[in-house]
Design a protein around this motif. Structure first.
Motif, PDB file in Angstrom:
ATOM      1  N   UNK A   1      -9.960  -3.846  21.519  1.00 34.74           N
ATOM      2  CA  UNK A   1      -9.239  -2.603  21.482  1.00 34.74           C
ATOM      3  C   UNK A   1      -8.093  -2.738  20.494  1.00 34.74           C
ATOM      4  N   UNK A   2      -7.915  -1.730  19.670  1.00 33.84           N
ATOM      5  CA  UNK A   2      -6.891  -1.780  18.640  1.00 33.84           C
ATOM      6  C   UNK A   2      -5.521  -1.402  19.196  1.00 33.84           C
ATOM      7  N   UNK A   3      -4.508  -1.792  18.467  1.00 35.76           N
ATOM      8  CA  UNK A   3      -3.130  -1.468  18.846  1.00 35.76           C
ATOM      9  C   UNK A   3      -2.903   0.043  18.808  1.00 35.76           C
ATOM     10  N   UNK A   4      -3.567   0.720  17.875  1.00 38.04           N
ATOM     11  CA  UNK A   4      -3.437   2.174  17.769  1.00 38.04           C
ATOM     12  C   UNK A   4      -4.011   2.865  19.011  1.00 38.04           C
ATOM     13  N   UNK A   8      -1.809   5.207  21.492  1.00 36.76           N
ATOM     14  CA  UNK A   8      -2.204   6.598  21.735  1.00 36.76           C
ATOM     15  C   UNK A   8      -2.391   6.880  23.228  1.00 36.76           C
ATOM     16  N   UNK A   9      -2.847   5.899  23.968  1.00 33.66           N
ATOM     17  CA  UNK A   9      -3.137   6.103  25.384  1.00 33.66           C
ATOM     18  C   UNK A   9      -2.043   5.705  26.343  1.00 33.66           C
ATOM     19  N   UNK A  10      -0.964   5.149  25.834  1.00 32.59           N
ATOM     20  CA  UNK A  10       0.083   4.609  26.704  1.00 32.59           C
ATOM     21  C   UNK A  10       0.750   5.678  27.577  1.00 32.59           C
ATOM     22  N   UNK A  11       1.030   6.843  27.022  1.00 32.71           N
ATOM     23  CA  UNK A  11       1.700   7.894  27.798  1.00 32.71           C
ATOM     24  C   UNK A  11       0.834   8.346  28.976  1.00 32.71           C
ATOM     25  N   UNK A  39      -8.203   5.643  30.091  1.00 30.20           N
ATOM     26  CA  UNK A  39      -9.258   5.719  31.102  1.00 30.20           C
ATOM     27  C   UNK A  39      -9.161   4.560  32.088  1.00 30.20           C
ATOM     28  N   UNK A  40      -8.885   3.371  31.585  1.00 30.94           N
ATOM     29  CA  UNK A  40      -8.731   2.199  32.450  1.00 30.94           C
ATOM     30  C   UNK A  40      -7.626   2.431  33.471  1.00 30.94           C
ATOM     31  N   UNK A  87       2.872   0.067  30.665  1.00 29.86           N
ATOM     32  CA  UNK A  87       4.009   0.097  29.745  1.00 29.86           C
ATOM     33  C   UNK A  87       3.904  -1.008  28.705  1.00 29.86           C
ATOM     34  N   UNK A  88       3.460  -2.182  29.132  1.00 38.35           N
ATOM     35  CA  UNK A  88       3.355  -3.304  28.199  1.00 38.35           C
ATOM     36  C   UNK A  88       2.090  -3.262  27.345  1.00 38.35           C
ATOM     37  N   UNK A  89       1.224  -2.283  27.583  1.00 38.47           N
ATOM     38  CA  UNK A  89       0.031  -2.130  26.757  1.00 38.47           C
ATOM     39  C   UNK A  89      -1.103  -3.077  27.104  1.00 38.47           C
ATOM     40  N   UNK A  90      -1.154  -3.514  28.351  1.00 37.84           N
ATOM     41  CA  UNK A  90      -2.197  -4.445  28.778  1.00 37.84           C
ATOM     42  C   UNK A  90      -3.165  -3.744  29.726  1.00 37.84           C
TER      43      UNK A  90
END
Length: 114
Positions: A1-4, A8-11, A39-40, A87-90
């Motif tokens: 999965x890319x950083x972008x 994009x999905x963090x919010x 989705x996760x 929040x941490x993107x994991x």
């Protein structure tokens, strides 16, 4: 999965853990793009809220503050864990039940072409 994809999905991933309506709102907002990260976390948040409501009905029948307090602390830890990973993107599953939620709600966030 890319950083972008994560950014994009963090919010929506964070929204999925806020109130019972959070996963529903995030699901409909994520319906067009089908962001995998969102989705996760929608699956994790939805599972936590459903389990919270169902177990809350059972716990409510006990008239014991230690049982009730344990219930609240258990779910507080799970929600904090989930929202902090969003929040941490994991994409970390919540302990004990996260894998079950991913399997149970596997159709949420899947694109029609898959």
């Amino acid at each position: 999965m890319t950083e972008q994809t994560v950014e994009e999905g963090k919010k929506l991933a964070i929204v999925a853990y806020i109130t019972i309506f959070g996963p529903i709102i995030a699901y409909f907002l994520n319906n067009d793009k089908k962001n995998d990260f969102s989705s996760f976390h929608i699956r994790q948040g939805l599972g936590l809220w459903i389990m919270f409501l169902l177990l809350g009905r059972v716990i409510n029948s006990f008239d014991s503050w230690p049982i009730t307090s344990s219930f609240w602390v258990f779910f507080a830890v799970l929600f904090i864990y989930g929202i902090s990973s969003a929040i941490s993107g994991k994409m970390q599953q919540v302990p004990l039940v996260g894998a079950f939620f991913q399997k149970l709600f596997s159709n949420i966030g899947k694109s029609d072409s898959n």
